[in-house]
Design a protein around this motif. Sequence first.
Motif, PDB file in Angstrom:
ATOM      1  N   GLU A  93       0.821  -1.212   0.000  1.00 24.04           N
ATOM      2  CA  GLU A  93       0.000   0.000   0.000  1.00 24.04           C
ATOM      3  C   GLU A  93       0.853   1.260   0.000  1.00 24.04           C
ATOM      4  O   GLU A  93       0.458   2.301  -0.555  1.00 24.04           O
ATOM      5  CB  GLU A  93      -0.977   0.003   1.185  1.00 24.04           C
ATOM      6  CG  GLU A  93      -0.354  -0.220   2.547  1.00 24.04           C
ATOM      7  CD  GLU A  93      -0.304  -1.678   2.965  1.00 24.04           C
ATOM      8  OE1 GLU A  93      -0.315  -1.929   4.185  1.00 24.04           O
ATOM      9  OE2 GLU A  93      -0.226  -2.553   2.080  1.00 24.04           O
ATOM     10  N   TYR A 138      -2.600   3.998   4.595  1.00 20.95           N
ATOM     11  CA  TYR A 138      -2.145   2.786   5.285  1.00 20.95           C
ATOM     12  C   TYR A 138      -2.369   2.952   6.782  1.00 20.95           C
ATOM     13  O   TYR A 138      -2.591   4.056   7.291  1.00 20.95           O
ATOM     14  CB  TYR A 138      -0.666   2.519   4.981  1.00 20.95           C
ATOM     15  CG  TYR A 138       0.245   3.681   5.311  1.00 20.95           C
ATOM     16  CD1 TYR A 138       0.880   3.776   6.548  1.00 20.95           C
ATOM     17  CD2 TYR A 138       0.474   4.698   4.380  1.00 20.95           C
ATOM     18  CE1 TYR A 138       1.707   4.850   6.853  1.00 20.95           C
ATOM     19  CE2 TYR A 138       1.297   5.765   4.668  1.00 20.95           C
ATOM     20  CZ  TYR A 138       1.913   5.842   5.915  1.00 20.95           C
ATOM     21  OH  TYR A 138       2.718   6.901   6.206  1.00 20.95           O
ATOM     22  N   ASP A 139      -2.278   1.848   7.506  1.00 21.99           N
ATOM     23  CA  ASP A 139      -2.506   1.858   8.956  1.00 21.99           C
ATOM     24  C   ASP A 139      -1.482   0.955   9.634  1.00 21.99           C
ATOM     25  O   ASP A 139      -0.383   0.735   9.108  1.00 21.99           O
ATOM     26  CB  ASP A 139      -3.950   1.450   9.264  1.00 21.99           C
ATOM     27  CG  ASP A 139      -4.297   0.081   8.700  1.00 21.99           C
ATOM     28  OD1 ASP A 139      -3.376  -0.587   8.153  1.00 21.99           O
ATOM     29  OD2 ASP A 139      -5.469  -0.328   8.791  1.00 21.99           O
ATOM     30  N   LYS A 156      -1.320  -2.140   9.801  1.00 24.03           N
ATOM     31  CA  LYS A 156      -0.965  -3.346   9.044  1.00 24.03           C
ATOM     32  C   LYS A 156       0.296  -3.132   8.203  1.00 24.03           C
ATOM     33  O   LYS A 156       0.948  -4.104   7.814  1.00 24.03           O
ATOM     34  CB  LYS A 156      -2.133  -3.740   8.133  1.00 24.03           C
ATOM     35  CG  LYS A 156      -3.442  -4.014   8.873  1.00 24.03           C
ATOM     36  CD  LYS A 156      -3.323  -5.229   9.768  1.00 24.03           C
ATOM     37  CE  LYS A 156      -4.651  -5.571  10.428  1.00 24.03           C
ATOM     38  NZ  LYS A 156      -5.656  -6.066   9.483  1.00 24.03           N
ATOM     39  N   ASP A 177      -2.931  -8.327   0.678  1.00 26.21           N
ATOM     40  CA  ASP A 177      -4.115  -7.591   1.121  1.00 26.21           C
ATOM     41  C   ASP A 177      -3.931  -7.185   2.581  1.00 26.21           C
ATOM     42  O   ASP A 177      -3.857  -8.039   3.477  1.00 26.21           O
ATOM     43  CB  ASP A 177      -5.363  -8.460   0.959  1.00 26.21           C
ATOM     44  CG  ASP A 177      -6.649  -7.682   1.192  1.00 26.21           C
ATOM     45  OD1 ASP A 177      -6.560  -6.515   1.649  1.00 26.21           O
ATOM     46  OD2 ASP A 177      -7.733  -8.225   0.937  1.00 26.21           O
ATOM     47  N   SER A 186      -5.921  -5.884   4.693  1.00 22.11           N
ATOM     48  CA  SER A 186      -7.036  -6.233   5.582  1.00 22.11           C
ATOM     49  C   SER A 186      -6.952  -7.674   6.069  1.00 22.11           C
ATOM     50  O   SER A 186      -7.562  -8.024   7.087  1.00 22.11           O
ATOM     51  CB  SER A 186      -8.366  -6.005   4.858  1.00 22.11           C
ATOM     52  OG  SER A 186      -8.474  -6.843   3.719  1.00 22.11           O
ATOM     53  N   LYS A 187      -6.212  -8.521   5.355  1.00 25.89           N
ATOM     54  CA  LYS A 187      -6.081  -9.927   5.749  1.00 25.89           C
ATOM     55  C   LYS A 187      -4.853 -10.192   6.616  1.00 25.89           C
ATOM     56  O   LYS A 187      -4.660 -11.328   7.065  1.00 25.89           O
ATOM     57  CB  LYS A 187      -6.033 -10.803   4.494  1.00 25.89           C
ATOM     58  CG  LYS A 187      -7.331 -10.776   3.691  1.00 25.89           C
ATOM     59  CD  LYS A 187      -7.233 -11.679   2.479  1.00 25.89           C
ATOM     60  CE  LYS A 187      -8.537 -11.646   1.684  1.00 25.89           C
ATOM     61  NZ  LYS A 187      -8.479 -12.508   0.471  1.00 25.89           N
ATOM     62  N   ARG A 188      -4.052  -9.210   6.801  1.00 29.44           N
ATOM     63  CA  ARG A 188      -2.890  -9.381   7.681  1.00 29.44           C
ATOM     64  C   ARG A 188      -3.339  -9.370   9.136  1.00 29.44           C
ATOM     65  O   ARG A 188      -4.245  -8.606   9.497  1.00 29.44           O
ATOM     66  CB  ARG A 188      -1.875  -8.256   7.458  1.00 29.44           C
ATOM     67  CG  ARG A 188      -1.098  -8.374   6.174  1.00 29.44           C
ATOM     68  CD  ARG A 188      -0.088  -7.244   6.015  1.00 29.44           C
ATOM     69  NE  ARG A 188      -0.013  -6.814   4.607  1.00 29.44           N
ATOM     70  CZ  ARG A 188       0.102  -5.585   4.204  1.00 29.44           C
ATOM     71  NH1 ARG A 188       0.159  -4.588   5.088  1.00 29.44           N
ATOM     72  NH2 ARG A 188       0.146  -5.315   2.915  1.00 29.44           N
ATOM     73  N   THR A 229      -3.274  -8.596  13.230  1.00 31.16           N
ATOM     74  CA  THR A 229      -2.834  -7.528  14.122  1.00 31.16           C
ATOM     75  C   THR A 229      -1.818  -8.097  15.110  1.00 31.16           C
ATOM     76  O   THR A 229      -1.573  -9.318  15.156  1.00 31.16           O
ATOM     77  CB  THR A 229      -4.021  -6.940  14.879  1.00 31.16           C
ATOM     78  OG1 THR A 229      -4.597  -7.961  15.719  1.00 31.16           O
ATOM     79  CG2 THR A 229      -5.080  -6.404  13.924  1.00 31.16           C
TER      80      THR A 229
END
Length: 436
Positions: A183, A190-191, A193, A252, A254-256, A258
């Motif tokens: 990303e 990005y965040d 992740k 992806d 979102s699939k990583r 936390t």
Amino acid sequence: MVAFGESGKLSEFKNLTLIGKGSFGKVYRAVRLSDNIEYALKELDMRPMQQREREDCVNEVRILASSTCNPYIVRYFDAFMEGESLWIVTELARGGDMDAKVKRHQKRGEYMPEDMIWNFFIQICQGLKHLHSANILHRDIKAPNIFITGPRSVKIGDMGVAKCTRSGMARTQIGTPYYMSPELWRNLPYDQKSDIWSLGVLIYEFAALKHPFQAQNERQLYERVMRGAYPPIPRCYSPELANVIRMMLTQDASKRPTTDELLALPAVQKHLESAETAMEDMIFNKECLVGTIQVPRILTHLRNRLPGSKYEHDSRDIGENGPVPTSRSSEGRTKRRKDRGSVIKSMDEGLIRRSKSEALEALNSEFFSKKHDSLLQRNRSEVSVLPKIPYNMAKNAEIVRIRRDDVLGRLPPIPTAGSRYSRQELRAFHDRRRPW
């Protein structure tokens, strides 16, 4: 060369030794005078920096000062200005950084033990959990920013580009290319992740001793990161470690997982028992988060906006009646000045006593040497008429003459007025003839 201010905080340290160097700053190791403990001092020259770069430097102070209670983040102690340079005092990582450790293993041609990699992974993950709980993104997780503080202990450091976000999202493209997430390469928001991706690259590097995405240039690196294909880690490692790396290097975001999900994995839980970690539920206390520090145009005015020092104790300031004021108060300075005065006085008295005794011995030796000279002169005149002198006196005079000649033979000849001697020869002569 480091310039010490007359009344600045830099004068509280001694033995500054350069241990690292960057584009805008240098890192020293030094001993603090008040507690005799070694610290790491980072000097950031803010004069050539742009305003954004100056804000990043001050932001590092803010993040570090807010994370002093976490055992997996390099501990902050103080920050101060010396001229137009910002100095940050942190704990000293005596083991260096993980980048140097990876290079040592590369040179020796041996892989790291798997239990050590799990240990490092768990500690870094806990440090990231602490930051992410306050919506702080590190944004530059890499081997040079992981510091070794013990045989199997590591801490996250260098918060120069860390960012505290309100919504948990950031947009600025920043980081080290080899560790940048997809990303970031796409210049998308990005965040947290993104830090997880960097952590996956880092753990892969610990195992394979190289980056997962190798390239000759930035364009080729971008294509390989976008493709997401990388060589497997060496077969000497378990499938569990390979699986955790695969989860973190998911394209992806979102699939990583936390940090909480990573620490809850069965494979991680299995290694928590043997890992040298304090698995405490440390949630970031947002009330302790230092507020935003505005960078003034006149850099010297920044000193009044920096957070205060956070040293544990001052061993010099503990007296019979408990702690005394620290070096910043006039009472503390007066107390230590008196103590130093008494110590110096006692040292001077001892030196004077030794000097007197040595001078007395010198005078005695000079007195006896003169007495021997007169005795020799008298005995030489008397030895010429031996029949008039008893045998004992002649024998004693001969003994005195031999001993005196032996002593004179060890000393250099006395320079006469007509002889030519250099200044060094005269100094050497006087040094050798002095009895003390």
